[in-house]
Design a protein around this motif. Structure first.
Motif, PDB file in Angstrom:
ATOM      1  N   GLU A  38       1.446  -1.046  -0.452  1.00  0.00           N
ATOM      2  CA  GLU A  38      -0.333   0.232   0.102  1.00  0.00           C
ATOM      3  C   GLU A  38       1.081   1.255   0.272  1.00  0.00           C
ATOM      4  OE1 GLU A  38      -2.847  -0.546   3.704  1.00  0.00           O
ATOM      5  OE2 GLU A  38      -1.376   0.885   4.070  1.00  0.00           O
ATOM      6  N   ILE A  39       0.443   2.029  -0.529  1.00  0.00           N
ATOM      7  CA  ILE A  39       1.043   3.387  -0.184  1.00  0.00           C
ATOM      8  C   ILE A  39      -0.112   4.531  -0.368  1.00  0.00           C
ATOM      9  CG2 ILE A  39       2.029   5.676  -2.215  1.00  0.00           C
ATOM     10  CD1 ILE A  39       2.827   2.892  -4.383  1.00  0.00           C
ATOM     11  N   ARG A  40       0.281   5.600   1.032  1.00  0.00           N
ATOM     12  CA  ARG A  40      -0.587   7.235   1.477  1.00  0.00           C
ATOM     13  C   ARG A  40      -0.512   7.846   0.639  1.00  0.00           C
ATOM     14  NH1 ARG A  40      -4.201   4.621   5.171  1.00  0.00           N
ATOM     15  NH2 ARG A  40      -3.149   2.199   5.704  1.00  0.00           N
ATOM     16  N   ARG A  58      11.186   4.058 -11.805  1.00  0.00           N
ATOM     17  CA  ARG A  58      11.980   4.929 -11.356  1.00  0.00           C
ATOM     18  C   ARG A  58      10.961   4.716  -9.982  1.00  0.00           C
ATOM     19  NH1 ARG A  58      11.801   9.921 -15.538  1.00  0.00           N
ATOM     20  NH2 ARG A  58      13.259   8.998 -16.654  1.00  0.00           N
ATOM     21  N   ARG A  59       9.566   4.299 -10.252  1.00  0.00           N
ATOM     22  CA  ARG A  59       8.974   4.191  -8.420  1.00  0.00           C
ATOM     23  C   ARG A  59       8.895   5.130  -8.221  1.00  0.00           C
ATOM     24  NH1 ARG A  59      10.515  -0.878  -6.219  1.00  0.00           N
ATOM     25  NH2 ARG A  59       9.752  -0.003  -4.532  1.00  0.00           N
ATOM     26  N   TYR A  60       7.899   6.548  -8.928  1.00  0.00           N
ATOM     27  CA  TYR A  60       7.332   7.000  -8.419  1.00  0.00           C
ATOM     28  C   TYR A  60       5.778   7.141  -8.907  1.00  0.00           C
ATOM     29  CZ  TYR A  60      11.212  10.305  -8.797  1.00  0.00           C
ATOM     30  OH  TYR A  60      12.430  10.454  -8.172  1.00  0.00           O
ATOM     31  N   ILE A  61       4.391   7.528  -8.004  1.00  0.00           N
ATOM     32  CA  ILE A  61       3.584   7.803  -7.999  1.00  0.00           C
ATOM     33  C   ILE A  61       2.509   8.617  -8.105  1.00  0.00           C
ATOM     34  CG2 ILE A  61       2.917   7.076  -5.458  1.00  0.00           C
ATOM     35  CD1 ILE A  61       0.158   5.579  -6.455  1.00  0.00           C
ATOM     36  N   TYR A  62       1.822   9.000  -9.200  1.00  0.00           N
ATOM     37  CA  TYR A  62       1.076   9.950  -9.218  1.00  0.00           C
ATOM     38  C   TYR A  62      -0.741  10.399  -9.410  1.00  0.00           C
ATOM     39  CZ  TYR A  62       5.573  10.922 -12.349  1.00  0.00           C
ATOM     40  OH  TYR A  62       7.072  11.047 -12.087  1.00  0.00           O
ATOM     41  N   LEU A  70      -0.160  15.240  -7.534  1.00  0.00           N
ATOM     42  CA  LEU A  70       1.116  15.017  -6.928  1.00  0.00           C
ATOM     43  C   LEU A  70       1.497  13.899  -6.758  1.00  0.00           C
ATOM     44  CD1 LEU A  70      -1.045  14.283  -3.185  1.00  0.00           C
ATOM     45  CD2 LEU A  70      -0.213  16.221  -3.832  1.00  0.00           C
ATOM     46  N   LYS A  71       2.951  14.433  -6.799  1.00  0.00           N
ATOM     47  CA  LYS A  71       4.054  13.387  -7.231  1.00  0.00           C
ATOM     48  C   LYS A  71       4.656  12.924  -5.865  1.00  0.00           C
ATOM     49  CE  LYS A  71       8.705  12.747  -9.337  1.00  0.00           C
ATOM     50  NZ  LYS A  71       9.663  13.478 -10.321  1.00  0.00           N
ATOM     51  N   MET A  72       4.839  11.577  -5.581  1.00  0.00           N
ATOM     52  CA  MET A  72       5.410  10.864  -4.645  1.00  0.00           C
ATOM     53  C   MET A  72       6.391   9.377  -4.996  1.00  0.00           C
ATOM     54  SD  MET A  72       1.516  10.500  -1.684  1.00  0.00           S
ATOM     55  CE  MET A  72       2.494  10.777  -0.807  1.00  0.00           C
ATOM     56  N   ASP A  73       7.104   9.351  -4.068  1.00  0.00           N
ATOM     57  CA  ASP A  73       7.715   7.681  -4.274  1.00  0.00           C
ATOM     58  C   ASP A  73       6.889   6.623  -3.413  1.00  0.00           C
ATOM     59  OD1 ASP A  73       8.544   8.226  -1.311  1.00  0.00           O
ATOM     60  OD2 ASP A  73      10.504   8.279  -1.579  1.00  0.00           O
ATOM     61  N   PHE A  74       7.647   5.217  -3.586  1.00  0.00           N
ATOM     62  CA  PHE A  74       7.101   4.561  -3.796  1.00  0.00           C
ATOM     63  C   PHE A  74       6.667   4.075  -2.078  1.00  0.00           C
ATOM     64  CE2 PHE A  74       6.500   1.066  -6.992  1.00  0.00           C
ATOM     65  CZ  PHE A  74       5.931   1.808  -7.623  1.00  0.00           C
ATOM     66  N   ALA A  75       7.690   5.317  -1.094  1.00  0.00           N
ATOM     67  CA  ALA A  75       7.283   4.922   0.171  1.00  0.00           C
ATOM     68  C   ALA A  75       6.637   6.018   1.013  1.00  0.00           C
ATOM     69  CB  ALA A  75       9.057   5.455   0.938  1.00  0.00           C
ATOM     70  N   GLY A  76       5.527   6.353  -0.022  1.00  0.00           N
ATOM     71  CA  GLY A  76       4.616   8.032  -0.246  1.00  0.00           C
ATOM     72  C   GLY A  76       5.273   8.980   0.659  1.00  0.00           C
ATOM     73  N   ASN A  77       6.376   9.588   0.166  1.00  0.00           N
ATOM     74  CA  ASN A  77       8.132  10.938   0.486  1.00  0.00           C
ATOM     75  C   ASN A  77       6.773  11.702  -0.638  1.00  0.00           C
ATOM     76  OD1 ASN A  77       8.905  10.018   2.189  1.00  0.00           O
ATOM     77  ND2 ASN A  77      10.038   8.352   0.782  1.00  0.00           N
ATOM     78  N   GLU A 371     -11.911  16.233   7.969  1.00  0.00           N
ATOM     79  CA  GLU A 371     -12.945  16.265   6.132  1.00  0.00           C
ATOM     80  C   GLU A 371     -12.048  16.383   5.172  1.00  0.00           C
ATOM     81  OE1 GLU A 371     -16.134  18.987   6.322  1.00  0.00           O
ATOM     82  OE2 GLU A 371     -17.304  17.818   7.809  1.00  0.00           O
ATOM     83  N   GLN A 372     -11.170  16.099   5.860  1.00  0.00           N
ATOM     84  CA  GLN A 372     -10.293  16.097   4.551  1.00  0.00           C
ATOM     85  C   GLN A 372      -9.983  14.503   4.140  1.00  0.00           C
ATOM     86  OE1 GLN A 372      -6.890  18.837   4.538  1.00  0.00           O
ATOM     87  NE2 GLN A 372      -8.621  19.814   4.957  1.00  0.00           N
ATOM     88  N   GLN A 373      -9.398  15.202   2.371  1.00  0.00           N
ATOM     89  CA  GLN A 373      -9.741  14.036   1.658  1.00  0.00           C
ATOM     90  C   GLN A 373      -7.892  13.144   1.768  1.00  0.00           C
ATOM     91  OE1 GLN A 373     -12.114  12.319  -0.172  1.00  0.00           O
ATOM     92  NE2 GLN A 373     -14.005  13.325   0.286  1.00  0.00           N
ATOM     93  N   SER A 374      -8.103  11.645   1.442  1.00  0.00           N
ATOM     94  CA  SER A 374      -6.882  11.042   1.407  1.00  0.00           C
ATOM     95  C   SER A 374      -7.015  10.075   0.255  1.00  0.00           C
ATOM     96  CB  SER A 374      -6.438  10.873   3.030  1.00  0.00           C
ATOM     97  OG  SER A 374      -7.381   9.809   3.550  1.00  0.00           O
ATOM     98  N   SER A 375      -6.309   9.114   0.139  1.00  0.00           N
ATOM     99  CA  SER A 375      -5.852   8.447  -0.265  1.00  0.00           C
ATOM    100  C   SER A 375      -5.060   6.791  -0.184  1.00  0.00           C
ATOM    101  CB  SER A 375      -5.675   8.275  -2.126  1.00  0.00           C
ATOM    102  OG  SER A 375      -5.154   6.632  -3.423  1.00  0.00           O
ATOM    103  N   THR A 376      -5.938   5.132   0.109  1.00  0.00           N
ATOM    104  CA  THR A 376      -4.881   4.549   0.144  1.00  0.00           C
ATOM    105  C   THR A 376      -4.725   3.422  -0.831  1.00  0.00           C
ATOM    106  OG1 THR A 376      -5.147   4.760   2.318  1.00  0.00           O
ATOM    107  CG2 THR A 376      -4.212   2.432   1.757  1.00  0.00           C
TER     108      THR A 376
END
Length: 394
Positions: A38-40, A58-62, A70-77, A371-376
């Motif tokens: 999982e990536i949060r 490159r192990r990035y997720i958008y 958002l541009k994050m790495d696979f560690a969620g940074n 009331e903030q939105q997030s994704s896992t």
């Protein structure tokens, strides 16, 4: 997307999103041991996630969160973000030819556009005249230049846009249906799902960019029961690309698509939210919000058969004869009235095939406290089972 789940103060749904595989499309199955389960995203504001794109190499997720990328790495940074959008950024996909992230982007004055501006407190700053404020675009992000948080979508030149005239023309068109005059040809509410995929029925010839319509779920109409996909060869699109200028929407883009495809799924609510090409099967996955017409099965997931070419035929449900290029659904899952599909809780807020039958799938959430939105984003394996099409990877 569903604006009801976005904020309690809004009472209408928004459109959503999707994605395909990495910058270089995986031909072999990825090693699941190398993939985080999982990536949060963390909490990202009032708008829910619209879609995801994954760069395995490159192990990035958008992530698209409607008004920012958002541009994050696979560690969620968090590596960087692009903010300042006042339209609806939806489905995301990576172009395997150039490694850039493409997304659908809408500006319009229906309930969706007005709902976004209400949350942003931008209503007084943007014109309300329909044609002047309406534009549908493919947004193209130069992701190598996204290096810090809060980069500006207009000023930092990390993003260009291409106008999708075909969708705008259908959005403003009026037609006769059931003896009454209705707005929005094919029920077009704009665009949302995007993916790069080979040409249907062909193993060679290069990828098209497929752009899916959002579709109004009017249950009194009979001409809004097809999903609509525009197909574009993007090799020469740089001549159309323009920087984003939200105060003066440009019209630079192709005059018409290379193909306009139709997929009969029955009525949906807001059309294809996620459109994603799966290199393992060669098919395109389409996640939707369920429709509300009782004569249809109203599945939430469809799979479009990539191995079958389109067939020309008369479309059903139109007052006057309309002929189109019609694609096939795979004959799997559940079937009702000849329409095959699946019910799956997730997918409409991000569905990303990785190769080898593995998928990253976004599960959106809203904090009751903030009331903030997030994704896992969780790792799944496709089973195709009629009752449980995806299985979590442990």
């Amino acid at each position: 997307m569903n604006f009801k789940r976005l904020l309690p103060l809004l009472v209408v749904p928004l459109l959503l999103t999707a994605c395909p595989s990495g910058a270089r499309r995986a031909k072999d199955a990825p090693d699941p041991s190398s993939l985080p389960r999982e990536i949060r995203s963390g909490e990202q504001g009032p708008f829910h996630v619209q879609g995801i794109a994954v760069d395995l190499e490159r192990r990035y997720i958008y992530f698209s969160f409607t008004t920012k990328l958002l541009k994050m790495d696979f560690a969620g940074n968090l590596i960087g973000s692009v903010d300042g959008l006042t339209g609806h950024l939806g489905c995301l996909t990576m172009n395997p030819a150039d490694g850039r992230v493409y997304g659908s982007l809408e500006y319009k004055d229906d309930a969706i556009g007005k709902g976004i501006r209400k949350v942003l407190d931008a209503g007084a700053e943007t014109p309300e005249a329909g044609a002047d404020r309406t534009g549908f675009y493919v947004a193209i992000f130069d992701v190598d230049r996204i290096t810090r948080p809060d980069m500006d979508a207009e000023k930092d030149r990390v993003m260009t846009t291409v106008h999708i005239k075909e969708a705008v023309d259908d959005y403003f068109a009026t037609v006769e249906n059931g003896g009454r005059t209705v707005r929005h040809r094919f029920g077009c509410s704009g665009i949302d799902g995007v993916t790069f995929a080979p040409r249907f029925g062909a193993q060679e010839g290069g990828d098209y960019l497929y752009v899916a319509y959002g579709i109004y779920g009017d249950t009194l109409r009979t001409d809004n029961d097809y999903q609509v996909l525009l197909a574009y060869d993007t090799k020469d699109w740089r001549r159309f690309e323009r920087p984003l200028a939200q105060g003066s929407l440009h019209k630079s883009g192709p005059e018409a698509p290379d193909h306009k495809y139709f997929v009969r799924t029955g009525n949906t609510t807001w059309g294809i939210q996620n459109l994603a090409y799966d290199p393992a099967s060669g098919n395109c996955y389409a996640a939707v919000y369920k429709g509300r017409k009782s004569q249809f099965p109203n599945w939430s997931l469809f799979v479009i058969d990539g191995g079958k070419p389109a067939r020309r035929e008369l479309l059903e449900g139109f007052d006057r004869p309309v002929e189109g290029e019609v694609l096939s659904l795979v004959s799997a899952g559940k079937s009702d009235g000849g329409i095959c599909g699946w019910d799956f809780k997730w997918g409409a807020t991000g569905l990303c095939p990785l190769g080898g039958g593995y998928f990253y799938i976004s599960q959106n959430a809203r904090s009751k406290q903030t009331e903030q939105q997030s994704s896992t984003v969780r790792l799944y394996r496709w089973t195709g089972d009629a009752d449980a099409p995806f299985r979590p990877v442990e």
